[in-house]
Design a protein around this motif. Structure first.
Motif, mmCIF file in Angstrom:
data_model
loop_
_atom_site.group_PDB
_atom_site.id
_atom_site.type_symbol
_atom_site.label_atom_id
_atom_site.label_comp_id
_atom_site.label_asym_id
_atom_site.label_seq_id
_atom_site.Cartn_x
_atom_site.Cartn_y
_atom_site.Cartn_z
ATOM 1 N N HIS A 209 33.352 -54.524 71.361
ATOM 2 C CA HIS A 209 33.346 -54.894 69.947
ATOM 3 C C HIS A 209 31.918 -55.101 69.452
ATOM 4 O O HIS A 209 30.956 -55.124 70.235
ATOM 5 C CB HIS A 209 34.205 -56.136 69.713
ATOM 6 N N SER A 210 31.773 -55.290 68.147
ATOM 7 C CA SER A 210 30.433 -55.370 67.542
ATOM 8 C C SER A 210 29.989 -56.796 67.269
ATOM 9 O O SER A 210 28.990 -57.003 66.579
ATOM 10 C CB SER A 210 30.402 -54.570 66.236
ATOM 11 N N GLY A 211 30.707 -57.772 67.804
ATOM 12 C CA GLY A 211 30.304 -59.155 67.583
ATOM 13 C C GLY A 211 31.455 -60.123 67.594
ATOM 14 O O GLY A 211 31.268 -61.329 67.809
ATOM 15 N N ARG A 212 32.657 -59.627 67.379
ATOM 16 C CA ARG A 212 33.821 -60.500 67.394
ATOM 17 C C ARG A 212 35.007 -59.713 67.925
ATOM 18 O O ARG A 212 35.317 -58.622 67.424
ATOM 19 C CB ARG A 212 34.126 -61.023 65.989
ATOM 20 N N GLY A 213 35.647 -60.260 68.947
ATOM 21 C CA GLY A 213 36.803 -59.585 69.516
ATOM 22 C C GLY A 213 36.996 -59.954 70.968
ATOM 23 O O GLY A 213 36.325 -60.848 71.505
ATOM 24 N N LEU A 214 37.905 -59.276 71.611
ATOM 25 C CA LEU A 214 38.237 -59.528 73.006
ATOM 26 C C LEU A 214 37.214 -58.851 73.911
ATOM 27 O O LEU A 214 36.850 -57.700 73.711
ATOM 28 C CB LEU A 214 39.646 -58.987 73.301
ATOM 29 N N GLY A 215 36.734 -59.583 74.927
ATOM 30 C CA GLY A 215 35.763 -59.009 75.848
ATOM 31 C C GLY A 215 34.335 -59.144 75.339
ATOM 32 O O GLY A 215 34.032 -59.936 74.445
ATOM 33 N N LYS A 216 33.430 -58.333 75.894
ATOM 34 C CA LYS A 216 32.013 -58.399 75.544
ATOM 35 C C LYS A 216 31.694 -57.469 74.380
ATOM 36 O O LYS A 216 32.336 -56.441 74.183
ATOM 37 C CB LYS A 216 31.147 -58.009 76.749
ATOM 38 N N SER A 217 30.669 -57.821 73.630
ATOM 39 C CA SER A 217 30.168 -56.940 72.576
ATOM 40 C C SER A 217 29.247 -55.891 73.187
ATOM 41 O O SER A 217 28.734 -56.064 74.294
ATOM 42 C CB SER A 217 29.393 -57.752 71.533
ATOM 43 N N TRP A 218 29.011 -54.823 72.430
ATOM 44 C CA TRP A 218 28.077 -53.817 72.944
ATOM 45 C C TRP A 218 26.646 -54.353 72.937
ATOM 46 O O TRP A 218 25.835 -53.955 73.770
ATOM 47 C CB TRP A 218 28.205 -52.494 72.189
ATOM 48 N N GLN A 219 26.352 -55.281 72.025
ATOM 49 C CA GLN A 219 25.015 -55.873 72.008
ATOM 50 C C GLN A 219 24.747 -56.665 73.289
ATOM 51 O O GLN A 219 23.669 -56.564 73.890
ATOM 52 C CB GLN A 219 24.858 -56.779 70.787
ATOM 53 N N ASP A 220 25.721 -57.476 73.700
ATOM 54 C CA ASP A 220 25.560 -58.244 74.936
ATOM 55 C C ASP A 220 25.566 -57.338 76.162
ATOM 56 O O ASP A 220 24.806 -57.556 77.111
ATOM 57 C CB ASP A 220 26.681 -59.283 75.068
#
Length: 313
Positions: A159-170
């Motif tokens: 996800h891009s900042g909010r959602g299940l699992g890790k974001s692509w940024q992290d």
């Protein structure tokens, strides 16, 4: 060839090497070791115990054992970065077992060494189990090994900042899409930026690999961790009711896209854990493993466990 059924990590203490119980002695010992790479290829994992290593001494230890530390780029487990390419170990809740795996085995490249440092030992439990990858491979039924001969297909939905699992940024430690695309292109991965800002990544990888020095073939994939069945039947059923498999934060199939049977996943997970040797932690312990020859995990624990991890090519 028969696989050694009595393998355990080599343990080295100040008494063993005739030095004082202090961090400086560990640094001096490692610096004097003629070929740490050969030692690790031979022993697979080494526990340095009783040297009273401290967080302040850790950078010096790391400089000797992991001179070219890597960032945890494209890593899929939750961690916190606490220093120069030094991270907390996986931050899943303490009541859960983390099954056996080789770090970043789903990637195009992976670290050759991992180092774990125990800053705070848990009250109970919390061992880091380690498993000989050759034994793990040989323990699997022939039909399971044959089914994985064509490799596996990993899918990530970041996800891009909010959602299940890790974001692509992290996950990639950057918000630069061009940099991420360059990384994925070099990794021979497929990717898609989706309308909601999320990123889907698909990778096809082999299920086994050979060690570059010993030539030993080992089980080397994370199919059981990426498959819903690896979470247990109740959790898998609950997820299936609310999220399609290909929309989960991570999922896996055989390389041709066909589903991996739940029973195969359960066998892989359970036999890896059954074969594992527990490294119980004492504050100041250092564990160094060959990330190809040895898989690792985590036992449940109580109390405040703090184990740091770093990796190198």
């Amino acid at each position: 060839m028969a696989v050694d059924s009595t393998w355990t990590p080599l343990e080295i203490s100040p008494h063993d090497v005739g030095c004082e119980a202090e961090p400086r002695a560990l640094i001096d010992y490692v610096r004097g070791e003629p070929d740490l790479t050969d030692l690790l290829a031979r022993e697979k994992a080494v526990v340095f115990r009783g040297f009273q290593a401290t967080p302040d001494a850790l950078p010096g230890v790391l400089d000797e054992l992991l001179p070219d530390r890597l960032a945890y780029v494209h890593g899929n487990s939750p961690r916190t970065k606490v220093g120069q390419n030094v991270y907390t170990s996986t931050e899943y809740p303490p009541e859960f077992t983390i099954s056996m795996h080789n770090e970043l085995s789903y990637g195009h490249a992976w670290p050759s060494r991992l180092l774990f440092f125990c800053e705070t030992a848990p009250e109970t439990g919390g061992a880091t189990p380690v498993v000989d990858g050759e034994r793990w491979l040989e323990s699997l039924d022939a039909d399971v090994r044959d089914a994985f001969a064509g490799g596996v297909r990993y899918t990530q939905n970041l996800h891009s900042g909010r959602g299940l699992g890790k974001s692509w940024q992290d996950t990639f430690e950057t918000d630069d899409r061009d940099a991420i695309e360059g990384f994925l292109g070099d990794s021979e991965a497929e990717w898609e930026w989706r309308k909601d800002g999320s990123l889907r990544v698909i990778q096809r990888r082999p299920a086994t690999t050979e060690h570059p020095i010993t030539g030993t073939r080992v089980w080397f994939n994370q199919a059981d961790q990426w498959h819903a069945a690896g979470l247990g039947s109740e959790t898998a059923a609950a997820l299936a009711r609310v999220i399609p498999a290909d929309e989960l934060p991570q999922s896996v199939t055989f390389a041709d896209g066909s589903p991996i049977p739940d029973t195969y996943v359960e066998q892989i997970r359970d036999r890896g854990l059954e074969l594992a040797v527990d490294v119980d932690w004492h504050a100041g312990d250092v564990l160094l493993i060959d990330n190809v020859l040895v898989g690792h995990g985590r036992r449940p624990f109580t109390g405040k466990r703090r184990v740091l991890v770093a990796m190198s090519s």
